[in-house]
Design a protein around this motif. Sequence first.
Motif, PDB file in Angstrom:
ATOM      1  N   TYR A   1      26.966 -21.729  -2.097  1.00  0.00           N
ATOM      2  CA  TYR A   1      28.232 -20.294  -2.342  1.00  0.00           C
ATOM      3  C   TYR A   1      29.082 -20.365  -3.011  1.00  0.00           C
ATOM      4  O   TYR A   1      29.328 -20.061  -3.542  1.00  0.00           O
ATOM      5  N   VAL A   2      29.633 -21.806  -2.841  1.00  0.00           N
ATOM      6  CA  VAL A   2      31.277 -21.893  -3.360  1.00  0.00           C
ATOM      7  C   VAL A   2      30.907 -21.361  -4.648  1.00  0.00           C
ATOM      8  O   VAL A   2      31.428 -21.164  -5.918  1.00  0.00           O
ATOM      9  N   SER A   3      29.293 -22.967  -5.236  1.00  0.00           N
ATOM     10  CA  SER A   3      29.384 -23.217  -7.426  1.00  0.00           C
ATOM     11  C   SER A   3      28.992 -20.884  -7.671  1.00  0.00           C
ATOM     12  O   SER A   3      29.482 -21.273  -8.259  1.00  0.00           O
TER      13      SER A   3
ATOM     14  N   GLU B   1      35.496 -19.361 -22.715  1.00  0.00           N
ATOM     15  CA  GLU B   1      34.826 -20.338 -22.423  1.00  0.00           C
ATOM     16  C   GLU B   1      34.632 -20.168 -21.044  1.00  0.00           C
ATOM     17  O   GLU B   1      33.771 -20.405 -20.619  1.00  0.00           O
ATOM     18  N   LEU B   2      35.101 -19.089 -20.436  1.00  0.00           N
ATOM     19  CA  LEU B   2      34.578 -18.037 -19.397  1.00  0.00           C
ATOM     20  C   LEU B   2      33.138 -17.905 -18.961  1.00  0.00           C
ATOM     21  O   LEU B   2      32.899 -18.306 -17.898  1.00  0.00           O
ATOM     22  N   GLN B   3      32.909 -16.487 -20.222  1.00  0.00           N
ATOM     23  CA  GLN B   3      31.594 -16.865 -19.852  1.00  0.00           C
ATOM     24  C   GLN B   3      30.870 -18.202 -20.664  1.00  0.00           C
ATOM     25  O   GLN B   3      29.801 -17.592 -19.098  1.00  0.00           O
ATOM     26  N   LEU B   4      30.512 -18.464 -20.690  1.00  0.00           N
ATOM     27  CA  LEU B   4      30.052 -19.663 -20.919  1.00  0.00           C
ATOM     28  C   LEU B   4      30.084 -20.919 -19.266  1.00  0.00           C
ATOM     29  O   LEU B   4      28.767 -20.838 -19.514  1.00  0.00           O
ATOM     30  N   GLU B   5      31.264 -20.577 -18.728  1.00  0.00           N
ATOM     31  CA  GLU B   5      30.938 -20.893 -17.448  1.00  0.00           C
ATOM     32  C   GLU B   5      29.927 -20.269 -16.507  1.00  0.00           C
ATOM     33  O   GLU B   5      29.107 -21.155 -15.952  1.00  0.00           O
ATOM     34  N   PHE B   6      30.007 -19.008 -16.518  1.00  0.00           N
ATOM     35  CA  PHE B   6      29.560 -18.173 -15.746  1.00  0.00           C
ATOM     36  C   PHE B   6      27.894 -18.524 -16.096  1.00  0.00           C
ATOM     37  O   PHE B   6      27.099 -18.537 -15.224  1.00  0.00           O
ATOM     38  N   LEU B   7      27.640 -18.343 -17.564  1.00  0.00           N
ATOM     39  CA  LEU B   7      26.429 -18.795 -18.243  1.00  0.00           C
ATOM     40  C   LEU B   7      25.472 -19.934 -17.179  1.00  0.00           C
ATOM     41  O   LEU B   7      23.923 -20.042 -16.913  1.00  0.00           O
ATOM     42  N   ASN B   8      26.466 -21.117 -17.131  1.00  0.00           N
ATOM     43  CA  ASN B   8      26.007 -22.398 -16.696  1.00  0.00           C
ATOM     44  C   ASN B   8      25.549 -22.107 -15.038  1.00  0.00           C
ATOM     45  O   ASN B   8      24.772 -22.849 -14.655  1.00  0.00           O
TER      46      ASN B   8
ATOM     47  N   LYS C   1      21.808 -21.136 -10.227  1.00  0.00           N
ATOM     48  CA  LYS C   1      20.851 -20.485  -9.540  1.00  0.00           C
ATOM     49  C   LYS C   1      19.513 -20.468  -9.707  1.00  0.00           C
ATOM     50  O   LYS C   1      18.600 -20.682  -9.244  1.00  0.00           O
ATOM     51  N   MET C   2      19.470 -20.097 -11.048  1.00  0.00           N
ATOM     52  CA  MET C   2      18.326 -19.186 -11.904  1.00  0.00           C
ATOM     53  C   MET C   2      17.149 -20.230 -11.280  1.00  0.00           C
ATOM     54  O   MET C   2      16.638 -20.473 -10.790  1.00  0.00           O
ATOM     55  N   LYS C   3      17.731 -21.631 -11.732  1.00  0.00           N
ATOM     56  CA  LYS C   3      16.608 -22.724 -11.201  1.00  0.00           C
ATOM     57  C   LYS C   3      15.817 -23.082 -10.094  1.00  0.00           C
ATOM     58  O   LYS C   3      15.221 -22.956  -9.712  1.00  0.00           O
TER      59      LYS C   3
END
Length: 808
Positions: A500-502, A667-674, A679-681
């Motif tokens: 949840y926190v992640s 950087e923030l967008q890449l953090e979100f995509l990571n 989550k997707m996996k």
Amino acid sequence: MDDFVCDKLTEWGLREWIGNFAEEGFTEESFLCLDDQEEEIAKLIPKMGPRFIFKKRLKLLMKEQNTANPDTADASAQVIPSTSGTSNEGKRKSDLQGESNQQQSQTKKQRLAKGPGSYSEEETLTKVKEIMRCVLKKIPPEKNNLNDFLRRKIHDLETDEREVVGVFGKTGAGKSSLINAVIGLNKFLPSGSISACTSALIKVEANMQNSKYEAIIEFITKEEWRDELWFSKNFGLENDDDDPEYRDIVEKLSAVYGKDGKEKPPDDLMDTKYFKEIPEFLVSKEKILTAKEAKKLFERLIRYTRTNPDNAGDKGAGRWYWPLVKCVTIKVPNADLLKHVTLVDLPGSGDTNKSRDKMWKTVVGSCSTIWIVTDINRAASEPEAWDILKDACSYMVNGGQCNQIHFICTKSDCHDNLEDTSKAGIRDFILKTNQQANAKVMKEFNQLKVKKHFSEESFKVFTVSSVEFLNQKYLNKEETEIPKLQEFLQELNDCHMLNYVSGALGILSLIQGASLRGGAEIKKDVCTILEKKMSGELEKVRKQMVETYQAFEKCLNEGVEKSENSCEKVLESVINPRKPGRGFHKTLRYLVEHSGIHKAEKNQNPNKKKQKNLNMELSSYLTESIDEKFKETFPNEVNCGPFNGKLNLFSLDTKTMKMNPEYKDVELQLEFLNAEEVKMKKKLIKIIRESKKMIYSSLMTTVEESMQECYDDAKKISGTKSLEKMRETIKKHFQDSKNIMFKTARDEMLDQLRELRKNILKNLKETMQESIELSLKTSGYSIPDVTEELDMVKNHYKGLKGSAEEDQ
């Protein structure tokens, strides 16, 4: 008003009264002074319902405070010797005797209080949830792709996923005492409440809505009971008390109907007068029982879970409804270890009732862990314990998601013959006995064929003593091994908190990144890089899935050939065995009435029968042909991934890109995509896990559907030579359909594999494409600044991550 007060009221579901506390200027210190201040509490919370909840929660909080800080406990509190195994300093007598006196392992205590300014995992989760609720309100009301996406993502965080732990073990094995000790509620489950009914499932989980004990009773359908009545009246059983089938039917009918069960025809037994106390059964609804105390709940629940009254008090309960029950879910207040975990007491095998059998298979298939509970004195030699493992293996492994087996030897404190031995001598004896039992169980496990499905790392033996855990007369707490099981359940809970926190951290990174202007060129370049990378990664996954499909096709072709050549002998061994025994006519009649399921005698005890499934035996060559490949393709082990790990290896490499100074502006967008990728996996692995259960069972299901026609025809046969006529009907149908039936089963499995491949690739592409576009191609939207919230959640995430690493 400080954060402590706000957080506590939110956690307790009393958020609407925060304003009243704020107006009065409450701090943590003044908040804790409210204990027993009836008049002041009534002014703050005028409604009785919420007020009672507040008072109960506050009392529990005060007890926790006193336990954690014994020096501050009420000096006038009466201290008595501890029976719980925790420190007895500052314990009030009423606390020690209370039903919900919780036991916590030392490790968990350290988690709950790591030092000034630190939070427990639960407090952290509460705070992060409150932050995300506030962020949700900040999102502008305008409808656009980004706002809709953010709202959906925040709502998705709230999905309540649960880990299921299946508990097998016969009555008397000590399951009730074990569960009481593990979840920390001394007098919760009365002895005999678990496994009292041989057919219904009993689930135990936390009550997250209120502070009451609750039981939700789910019945079989009215139509299913009508069929059971018809079968019991027309099965042709003689009044033979030595026949287990006859005794079973008599027991069911007498439980629900008393003397009327023997005398009246099936239609009369469906009269509504017999179900006045359970009108829910007649309209296919759940019956809900609630009580403030566990004891009161089980007094009312007994008639739905117990097969036989054990004492005079039980006999006064009137009618017994356990034959009509499919499942009972017991919800427990203040059970921290069950917040994201469900314990399920499981019968040893499925049931001839279709809905009960389907539920049994579904639940066994959803268990990530299985506990097999047995008395330590018979642990290695107890045939029933090992039979459970063998019989349920296909539903747990390829047909399920089980990745751990815990073989739990109970009653390790039995030492009645050592009365004159010293305390140290008794302790040494218990520990030595435990060590010997552990070695014997491991030796027995290593000799089983099912070992190929479970590694030694996934099979663990526990030698536990619930009594010693509470009393600590001879062993310390850790030596009872109850804390190890508690720690295991806590880790299952922590996993959900971290997820949840992640997820929250990823969403806040996207919002903050979208709120920053500029960097259009770098966004465009990164977008191009990521889309190209995604195309290559998708191709790797697709290629592996195609190779897997081809491998399954080859295995299944071999299985079809073997089935067509050998399954006639399998059929003959079931419908015309060499030594059919007395009354085989009844066995075959039972089989056709129950769509291929019959009960075969166990060698160890001829009065006990285990379920046998003709459809499963006919499809066995097909399942055997793909078993190894299936386990390799869809492993249950946490550290492995489906399709030879290719899905786990799928990566846009955003983590590495984020460390490159060239991409500082995104950087923030890449953090979100990571975060989205992780989550997707997890989401796709869950989809694969659920799909693979259906894919694996499709072989037997297709065979069952093909054989159903002959079962239906054989049902209608009666009169002279009916046994031979039933046999001929089944054999003729099999001969006519075998060249089609097994090929159809193969094709159905391959179709489902193709559909899974299509679904996974589609989900992968669409999910990541949407995330890339919304994080790097959107502009001109009004987005709130969440700098403060992002920093707070980032710190909470680091704290949780640190806790998880410390506990490893």
